[in-house]
Structure formats: C-alpha cells, structure tokens
Design a protein around this motif. Structure first.
Motif, PDB file in Angstrom:
ATOM      1  N   LEU A  96      30.102 -12.616  18.560  1.00 51.14           N
ATOM      2  CA  LEU A  96      29.834 -11.943  17.299  1.00 51.14           C
ATOM      3  C   LEU A  96      29.107 -12.947  16.419  1.00 51.14           C
ATOM      4  N   SER A  97      27.859 -12.646  16.089  1.00 46.89           N
ATOM      5  CA  SER A  97      27.063 -13.509  15.229  1.00 46.89           C
ATOM      6  C   SER A  97      27.070 -12.911  13.827  1.00 46.89           C
ATOM      7  N   ILE A  98      27.369 -13.742  12.839  1.00 54.84           N
ATOM      8  CA  ILE A  98      27.404 -13.304  11.449  1.00 54.84           C
ATOM      9  C   ILE A  98      26.376 -14.121  10.677  1.00 54.84           C
ATOM     10  N   VAL A  99      25.483 -13.418   9.989  1.00 53.36           N
ATOM     11  CA  VAL A  99      24.426 -14.067   9.219  1.00 53.36           C
ATOM     12  C   VAL A  99      24.524 -13.575   7.779  1.00 53.36           C
ATOM     13  N   ILE A 100      24.536 -14.505   6.834  1.00 52.45           N
ATOM     14  CA  ILE A 100      24.586 -14.172   5.416  1.00 52.45           C
ATOM     15  C   ILE A 100      23.360 -14.781   4.747  1.00 52.45           C
ATOM     16  N   VAL A 101      22.531 -13.918   4.155  1.00 52.71           N
ATOM     17  CA  VAL A 101      21.303 -14.357   3.498  1.00 52.71           C
ATOM     18  C   VAL A 101      21.150 -13.630   2.160  1.00 52.71           C
ATOM     19  N   ASP A 102      20.220 -14.093   1.337  1.00 60.32           N
ATOM     20  CA  ASP A 102      19.948 -13.419   0.072  1.00 60.32           C
ATOM     21  C   ASP A 102      19.483 -11.996   0.336  1.00 60.32           C
ATOM     22  N   ARG A 103      19.785 -11.116  -0.622  1.00 61.93           N
ATOM     23  CA  ARG A 103      19.419  -9.706  -0.506  1.00 61.93           C
ATOM     24  C   ARG A 103      17.931  -9.578  -0.242  1.00 61.93           C
ATOM     25  N   GLY A 104      17.600  -8.741   0.721  1.00 62.86           N
ATOM     26  CA  GLY A 104      16.211  -8.503   1.086  1.00 62.86           C
ATOM     27  C   GLY A 104      15.793  -9.232   2.353  1.00 62.86           C
ATOM     28  N   LYS A 105      16.455 -10.344   2.669  1.00 64.89           N
ATOM     29  CA  LYS A 105      16.117 -11.098   3.881  1.00 64.89           C
ATOM     30  C   LYS A 105      16.802 -10.531   5.114  1.00 64.89           C
ATOM     31  N   GLY A 106      17.741  -9.619   4.921  1.00 59.09           N
ATOM     32  CA  GLY A 106      18.459  -9.022   6.049  1.00 59.09           C
ATOM     33  C   GLY A 106      17.550  -8.240   6.967  1.00 59.09           C
ATOM     34  N   LYS A 107      16.522  -7.621   6.417  1.00 61.01           N
ATOM     35  CA  LYS A 107      15.570  -6.868   7.246  1.00 61.01           C
ATOM     36  C   LYS A 107      14.870  -7.784   8.231  1.00 61.01           C
ATOM     37  N   HIS A 108      14.581  -9.004   7.803  1.00 67.89           N
ATOM     38  CA  HIS A 108      13.933  -9.965   8.696  1.00 67.89           C
ATOM     39  C   HIS A 108      14.888 -10.378   9.822  1.00 67.89           C
ATOM     40  N   ILE A 109      16.165 -10.506   9.500  1.00 68.29           N
ATOM     41  CA  ILE A 109      17.166 -10.858  10.516  1.00 68.29           C
ATOM     42  C   ILE A 109      17.269  -9.755  11.562  1.00 68.29           C
ATOM     43  N   THR A 110      17.328  -8.496  11.119  1.00 67.07           N
ATOM     44  CA  THR A 110      17.433  -7.392  12.080  1.00 67.07           C
ATOM     45  C   THR A 110      16.180  -7.299  12.943  1.00 67.07           C
ATOM     46  N   LYS A 111      15.048  -7.673  12.399  1.00 64.85           N
ATOM     47  CA  LYS A 111      13.812  -7.711  13.190  1.00 64.85           C
ATOM     48  C   LYS A 111      13.917  -8.777  14.298  1.00 64.85           C
ATOM     49  N   LEU A 112      14.470  -9.931  13.960  1.00 64.50           N
ATOM     50  CA  LEU A 112      14.675 -10.980  14.960  1.00 64.50           C
ATOM     51  C   LEU A 112      15.649 -10.529  16.044  1.00 64.50           C
ATOM     52  N   LEU A 113      16.688  -9.802  15.639  1.00 64.43           N
ATOM     53  CA  LEU A 113      17.656  -9.296  16.615  1.00 64.43           C
ATOM     54  C   LEU A 113      16.989  -8.340  17.603  1.00 64.43           C
TER      55      LEU A 113
END
Length: 100
Positions: free
Chosen positions: A12-29
């Motif tokens: 289980l990978s948990i990533v916490i970033v500033d609002r708005g950067k989550g879309k970039h994380i899901t793209k990497l996933l």
C-alpha cells in the motif's frame, strides 16, 4: 503446485502532496499499470502567523492510496523522485506499507 507459491506481494503506497498535485500522481500510477488507487482530500498542519501573513502555508492536501505489486513499487518510487523531486523539502511525502 501450491497456490501459496504463486501469491504476489502487494504494498500500500500512500502519497501526500499539495492540493492539485494528486492528478499528477495518479497519472504516474497509470504509467506503471497500477490497477487500483483511491484519492482523498486532506488538510495539513495549520500555517504559522508569518506564513499566513505572506500568503504561504498551503494546508489543503491530496492523499493518494495505491495498491502496488512488489515488483512495481520501486519503479513508482523512482518516478516520484524524478518527476516530483520528492527529495526536496516541502514537495510531499510518500511511503509504502507491505500488506501481505
């Protein structure tokens, strides 16, 4: 052959970033073919008076929970380091927990 020998390890990978950067994380996933992830909204620590005065101290966060196979975990970590510069201060936090 036993099915126990064919079980793939999952993290289980948990990533916490500033609002708005989550879309970039899901793209990497998606780039590492992660089958399942959940995004949530969170709030970080309260800003100090000085941060508030200058308009710094973004407290809204994106939290991404992703179930990643053992073999893809390191690839995802490397992408995070390269794309988001996670080794720089205040760029976010990411950690992995084995769930098997």
């Amino acid at each position: 052959m036993s099915d126990a020998n064919n079980i793939k390890l999952i993290n289980l990978s948990i990533v916490i970033v500033d609002r708005g950067k989550g879309k970039h994380i899901t793209k990497l996933l998606k780039e590492v073919d992660v089958a399942y992830h959940i995004s949530s909204i969170g709030e970080g620590t309260a800003p100090t008076d000085m941060q508030a005065y200058f308009g710094f101290g973004e407290t809204d966060k994106d939290i991404i929970f992703a179930f990643i196979s053992e073999e893809k975990t390191q690839q995802f970590r490397n992408m995070l380091t390269k794309e988001l510069c996670t080794k720089k201060p205040n760029s976010g936090i990411a950690f992995t927990i084995p769930i098997n």
